[in-house]
Design a protein around this motif. Structure first.
Motif, mmCIF file in Angstrom:
data_model
loop_
_atom_site.group_PDB
_atom_site.id
_atom_site.type_symbol
_atom_site.label_atom_id
_atom_site.label_comp_id
_atom_site.label_asym_id
_atom_site.label_seq_id
_atom_site.Cartn_x
_atom_site.Cartn_y
_atom_site.Cartn_z
ATOM 1 N N HIS A 68 46.463 8.302 -5.802
ATOM 2 C CA HIS A 68 46.680 9.115 -4.603
ATOM 3 C C HIS A 68 46.137 10.533 -4.796
ATOM 4 O O HIS A 68 45.537 11.106 -3.878
ATOM 5 N N ARG A 69 46.340 11.096 -5.983
ATOM 6 C CA ARG A 69 45.816 12.448 -6.247
ATOM 7 C C ARG A 69 44.290 12.446 -6.209
ATOM 8 O O ARG A 69 43.670 13.364 -5.667
ATOM 9 N N ALA A 119 43.138 12.314 -2.648
ATOM 10 C CA ALA A 119 43.330 13.601 -1.980
ATOM 11 C C ALA A 119 42.228 14.583 -2.377
ATOM 12 O O ALA A 119 41.669 15.289 -1.533
#
Length: 67
Positions: A41-42, A45
């Motif tokens: 997820h990081r 992003a």
């Protein structure tokens, strides 16, 4: 929540338990999976932010280039 049973190499699980300081094999494996998902997820992003900035740079009017 659905549960999944899988077989893993015991040495791998023990190494994760030692590195993470976790006493339960199940908790150790869950911690690794959760960390992997969070890392994904990081990365998404950061990649999305970089792509957005690149689009903004490319959308700016270009200075005239004459000869």
């Amino acid at each position: 929540m659905a549960k999944v049973n899988i077989g893993l190499d015991a040495e791998l699980v023990v190494e994760v338990m030692v590195l993470a300081g976790i006493g339960s094999p199940q908790d150790a494996v869950e911690a690794v999976v959760r960390d992997y998902i969070a890392r994904g997820h990081r990365t998404e992003a950061r990649t999305e932010l970089k792509d957005q900035m690149l689009r903004e740079v490319n959308a700016r009017p270009q200075d005239p280039q004459g000869a």
